[in-house]
Structure formats: structure tokens, C-alpha cells
Design a protein around this motif. Sequence first.
Motif, PDB file in Angstrom:
ATOM      1  N   LYS A 248       0.856  -1.188  -0.135  1.00  0.00           N
ATOM      2  CA  LYS A 248       0.061   0.140   0.088  1.00  0.00           C
ATOM      3  C   LYS A 248       0.913   1.214   0.002  1.00  0.00           C
ATOM      4  N   GLN A 249       0.265   2.381  -0.362  1.00  0.00           N
ATOM      5  CA  GLN A 249       0.862   3.614  -0.407  1.00  0.00           C
ATOM      6  C   GLN A 249       1.136   4.041   1.189  1.00  0.00           C
ATOM      7  N   ARG A 250       1.829   4.964   1.390  1.00  0.00           N
ATOM      8  CA  ARG A 250       2.102   5.642   2.481  1.00  0.00           C
ATOM      9  C   ARG A 250       1.127   6.707   2.751  1.00  0.00           C
ATOM     10  N   GLU A 251       0.525   6.652   4.068  1.00  0.00           N
ATOM     11  CA  GLU A 251      -0.604   7.506   4.338  1.00  0.00           C
ATOM     12  C   GLU A 251      -0.382   8.374   5.460  1.00  0.00           C
ATOM     13  N   LEU A 252      -0.831   9.445   5.530  1.00  0.00           N
ATOM     14  CA  LEU A 252      -0.663  10.298   6.711  1.00  0.00           C
ATOM     15  C   LEU A 252      -1.846   9.682   7.883  1.00  0.00           C
ATOM     16  N   VAL A 253      -1.204   9.294   8.825  1.00  0.00           N
ATOM     17  CA  VAL A 253      -2.070   8.764   9.973  1.00  0.00           C
ATOM     18  C   VAL A 253      -2.515  10.003  11.060  1.00  0.00           C
ATOM     19  N   ALA A 254      -1.804  10.793  11.329  1.00  0.00           N
ATOM     20  CA  ALA A 254      -2.007  12.186  12.365  1.00  0.00           C
ATOM     21  C   ALA A 254      -1.065  13.015  11.999  1.00  0.00           C
ATOM     22  N   ALA A 255      -1.393  14.377  12.509  1.00  0.00           N
ATOM     23  CA  ALA A 255      -0.442  15.403  12.411  1.00  0.00           C
ATOM     24  C   ALA A 255      -0.850  16.593  13.602  1.00  0.00           C
ATOM     25  N   ILE A 256       0.117  17.386  13.679  1.00  0.00           N
ATOM     26  CA  ILE A 256       0.188  18.359  15.003  1.00  0.00           C
ATOM     27  C   ILE A 256       0.668  19.411  14.312  1.00  0.00           C
ATOM     28  N   SER A 257       0.050  20.714  15.007  1.00  0.00           N
ATOM     29  CA  SER A 257       1.003  21.764  14.637  1.00  0.00           C
ATOM     30  C   SER A 257       1.976  22.055  15.721  1.00  0.00           C
ATOM     31  N   SER A 258       2.840  23.065  15.461  1.00  0.00           N
ATOM     32  CA  SER A 258       3.939  23.315  16.175  1.00  0.00           C
ATOM     33  C   SER A 258       3.904  23.449  17.624  1.00  0.00           C
ATOM     34  N   GLY A 259       2.753  24.270  17.986  1.00  0.00           N
ATOM     35  CA  GLY A 259       2.173  24.377  19.367  1.00  0.00           C
ATOM     36  C   GLY A 259       1.016  23.646  19.750  1.00  0.00           C
ATOM     37  N   ALA A 260       0.807  22.620  19.084  1.00  0.00           N
ATOM     38  CA  ALA A 260      -0.284  21.529  19.466  1.00  0.00           C
ATOM     39  C   ALA A 260      -1.612  22.103  19.401  1.00  0.00           C
ATOM     40  N   ALA A 261      -1.880  23.152  19.047  1.00  0.00           N
ATOM     41  CA  ALA A 261      -3.145  23.586  19.078  1.00  0.00           C
ATOM     42  C   ALA A 261      -4.203  23.075  18.272  1.00  0.00           C
ATOM     43  N   ASN A 262      -3.481  22.339  16.894  1.00  0.00           N
ATOM     44  CA  ASN A 262      -4.204  21.788  15.885  1.00  0.00           C
ATOM     45  C   ASN A 262      -3.659  20.505  15.686  1.00  0.00           C
ATOM     46  N   THR A 263      -4.895  19.612  15.579  1.00  0.00           N
ATOM     47  CA  THR A 263      -4.220  17.895  15.176  1.00  0.00           C
ATOM     48  C   THR A 263      -5.401  17.584  14.182  1.00  0.00           C
ATOM     49  N   ASN A 264      -4.720  16.547  13.334  1.00  0.00           N
ATOM     50  CA  ASN A 264      -5.846  15.952  12.456  1.00  0.00           C
ATOM     51  C   ASN A 264      -5.255  14.460  12.366  1.00  0.00           C
ATOM     52  N   TYR A 265      -6.351  13.898  12.333  1.00  0.00           N
ATOM     53  CA  TYR A 265      -6.293  12.181  12.163  1.00  0.00           C
ATOM     54  C   TYR A 265      -7.021  11.693  10.983  1.00  0.00           C
ATOM     55  N   THR A 266      -6.298  10.643  10.654  1.00  0.00           N
ATOM     56  CA  THR A 266      -7.309   9.808   9.309  1.00  0.00           C
ATOM     57  C   THR A 266      -8.444   9.070  10.092  1.00  0.00           C
ATOM     58  N   ASP A 267      -9.393   9.127   9.225  1.00  0.00           N
ATOM     59  CA  ASP A 267     -10.832   8.596   9.630  1.00  0.00           C
ATOM     60  C   ASP A 267     -10.566   7.212  10.280  1.00  0.00           C
ATOM     61  N   SER A 268      -9.790   6.446  10.149  1.00  0.00           N
ATOM     62  CA  SER A 268      -9.593   4.990  10.625  1.00  0.00           C
ATOM     63  C   SER A 268      -9.005   5.077  11.780  1.00  0.00           C
ATOM     64  N   VAL A 269      -8.286   6.113  12.551  1.00  0.00           N
ATOM     65  CA  VAL A 269      -7.637   5.810  13.870  1.00  0.00           C
ATOM     66  C   VAL A 269      -8.468   6.864  14.647  1.00  0.00           C
ATOM     67  N   LYS A 270      -9.317   7.603  14.322  1.00  0.00           N
ATOM     68  CA  LYS A 270     -10.108   8.718  15.164  1.00  0.00           C
ATOM     69  C   LYS A 270     -10.754   7.835  16.245  1.00  0.00           C
ATOM     70  N   GLY A 271     -10.311   8.650  17.502  1.00  0.00           N
ATOM     71  CA  GLY A 271     -10.853   7.798  18.777  1.00  0.00           C
ATOM     72  C   GLY A 271      -9.951   6.905  19.324  1.00  0.00           C
ATOM     73  N   ARG A 272      -8.960   6.396  18.615  1.00  0.00           N
ATOM     74  CA  ARG A 272      -8.222   5.558  19.008  1.00  0.00           C
ATOM     75  C   ARG A 272      -6.658   5.931  19.135  1.00  0.00           C
ATOM     76  N   PHE A 273      -6.443   6.831  18.335  1.00  0.00           N
ATOM     77  CA  PHE A 273      -4.934   7.139  18.266  1.00  0.00           C
ATOM     78  C   PHE A 273      -4.692   8.610  18.861  1.00  0.00           C
ATOM     79  N   THR A 274      -3.919   8.981  19.504  1.00  0.00           N
ATOM     80  CA  THR A 274      -3.519  10.344  19.741  1.00  0.00           C
ATOM     81  C   THR A 274      -2.119  10.719  19.659  1.00  0.00           C
ATOM     82  N   ILE A 275      -2.007  11.956  18.686  1.00  0.00           N
ATOM     83  CA  ILE A 275      -0.890  12.655  18.717  1.00  0.00           C
ATOM     84  C   ILE A 275      -0.588  13.621  19.752  1.00  0.00           C
TER      85      ILE A 275
END
Length: 127
Positions: free
Chosen positions: A43-70
Motif C-alpha cells: 500500500k501507499q504511505r498514508e498520513l495517520v495524524a499531524a500536529i501543529s508546532s504549538g499543539a493547538a491543531n491536530t488531524n487524524y485519518t478517519d480509521s484511527v479517530k478515537g483510538r490514536f492520539t498525537i
Amino acid sequence: QVQLVESGGGLVQPGGSLRLSCAVSGTIFSSYAMGWYRQAPGKQRELVAAISSGAANTNYTDSVKGRFTISRDNAKNTGYLQMNSLKPEDTAVYYCNFAGRGRPYSGRYYYDPGNYWGQGTRVTVSS
């Protein structure tokens, strides 16, 4: 130069937990966003989660929401990915990425990878 060192992967049973770490050196860690990617076999490499420099913003791919925390600790120059309720489909090599382009837009946080990658750490979820 910028170096990223990952740790924390391994073999875990379904439903288990792991915490990945990404230690960054050679730069001002707190100034840049970061993300975690994964690549499963065939499979292709996929983004799982991201976080801004000061941690104010985060993003998760749908398949890990509620299970993973960045998260990140800017005092320790380290980013983390806490993975709970792991499933076999989470099996992959996980890579941290640093200094990508992150931007909030319309209620989401978008992240494009930067040039710095960790060496990868393998996560295997199997009974």
C-alpha cells in the motif's frame, strides 16, 4: 543536521496499545509541525495524524479517530503517537515526519510532509 529517531514499535495483540516516540535533534523543534505516516505492505504511505508546532491543531485519518492520539513535548524535542485499541489493519511501518506544511482550514488541519523522515518503526498487530 536534522535527525529523527523513532522508537516504540513492536508486536501487540488486537486491542492492545503502543506508544511511538520521535526524538528530533538539530533544529528548533517547537517551530515546526510534524506528522506520523504509515505504510502497510503493498500500500501507499498514508498520513495517520499531524500536529501543529504549538499543539493547538491536530488531524487524524478517519480509521484511527478515537483510538490514536498525537502529541508533542516541545521541552523534550519529542513527538508521540499513542495507539490504543489496535487492530490487525493497523499493521504497518510507521514513520514520523517533521517540518511539513501544516495549515488549518475550514475546521480541519491539513499537513503536507516535509523533507525530514524518521527511519521507521514496525508495528505488527496479531494474535
